[in-house]
Design a protein around this motif. Sequence first.
Motif, PDB file in Angstrom:
ATOM      1  N   THR A 144      45.119 -18.252 -40.008  1.00  0.00           N
ATOM      2  CA  THR A 144      44.745 -18.876 -40.781  1.00  0.00           C
ATOM      3  C   THR A 144      43.779 -18.294 -41.974  1.00  0.00           C
ATOM      4  O   THR A 144      43.367 -18.705 -42.767  1.00  0.00           O
ATOM      5  CB  THR A 144      45.708 -20.152 -41.685  1.00  0.00           C
ATOM      6  OG1 THR A 144      46.850 -20.019 -41.241  1.00  0.00           O
ATOM      7  CG2 THR A 144      45.583 -20.459 -42.969  1.00  0.00           C
ATOM      8  N   GLN A 171      43.119 -14.811 -42.519  1.00  0.00           N
ATOM      9  CA  GLN A 171      43.591 -14.607 -43.823  1.00  0.00           C
ATOM     10  C   GLN A 171      42.308 -15.542 -44.653  1.00  0.00           C
ATOM     11  O   GLN A 171      42.240 -14.417 -45.913  1.00  0.00           O
ATOM     12  CB  GLN A 171      45.305 -15.745 -44.239  1.00  0.00           C
ATOM     13  CG  GLN A 171      46.057 -14.672 -43.207  1.00  0.00           C
ATOM     14  CD  GLN A 171      47.323 -16.006 -43.198  1.00  0.00           C
ATOM     15  OE1 GLN A 171      47.561 -16.832 -44.013  1.00  0.00           O
ATOM     16  NE2 GLN A 171      48.516 -15.224 -42.254  1.00  0.00           N
ATOM     17  N   THR A 229      39.679 -12.790 -44.485  1.00  0.00           N
ATOM     18  CA  THR A 229      39.814 -11.903 -45.947  1.00  0.00           C
ATOM     19  C   THR A 229      40.242 -11.387 -46.677  1.00  0.00           C
ATOM     20  O   THR A 229      39.441 -11.123 -47.658  1.00  0.00           O
ATOM     21  CB  THR A 229      41.498 -11.325 -45.143  1.00  0.00           C
ATOM     22  OG1 THR A 229      41.772 -10.940 -43.388  1.00  0.00           O
ATOM     23  CG2 THR A 229      42.145  -9.453 -45.407  1.00  0.00           C
TER      24      THR A 229
END
Length: 170
Positions: A144, A147, A150
Amino acid sequence: MTRPGSGPQGVYDQINGPGPQAPPPNSGLIQGAAAAPPPPPSPPPPNYGELGSGQAKADFAAASANGGWEFDPAAMDAVIKSLEDCLESDFRKARREADVLNQIQPPGHEVGSEGYTAAANNSGSSYQAFMQGAWDYTNSYLDTLRQIRTAYQNQDQAAIDALRQIGKAD
């Protein structure tokens, strides 16, 4: 003179006499009573992957709720690297050691050794399950965070906003 049923002859008679008889009627003992029913099955274990992901999102939402908060890619990379190292070294070592804890062989073939070994192996299996849950939680938390990083690197405002909504009241 001795009473019947006492002394060595009484012991001999008890040992060699007929076995226990059913309780007499109205004695207060319940004939045919069944044992207590087995306990209900335990609930399934929690999904540690979902818990880890949810905690990472909640941590991010709490940290970024402050209007003065800014994303720091170097700090995020340091946290991610630390968790990757933890999974690769600490967790790997602990999981390897846990594998040994449920392969214990009894030193002898008698009740004491076999009972001790069964208890030790059950404990080792419980530790393995704990380690797997901790690994799943940490790995999901790490995924997570990747993510989130990103989303920030790609300037994906929709993903950032969705992550910030975790844990807020509707």
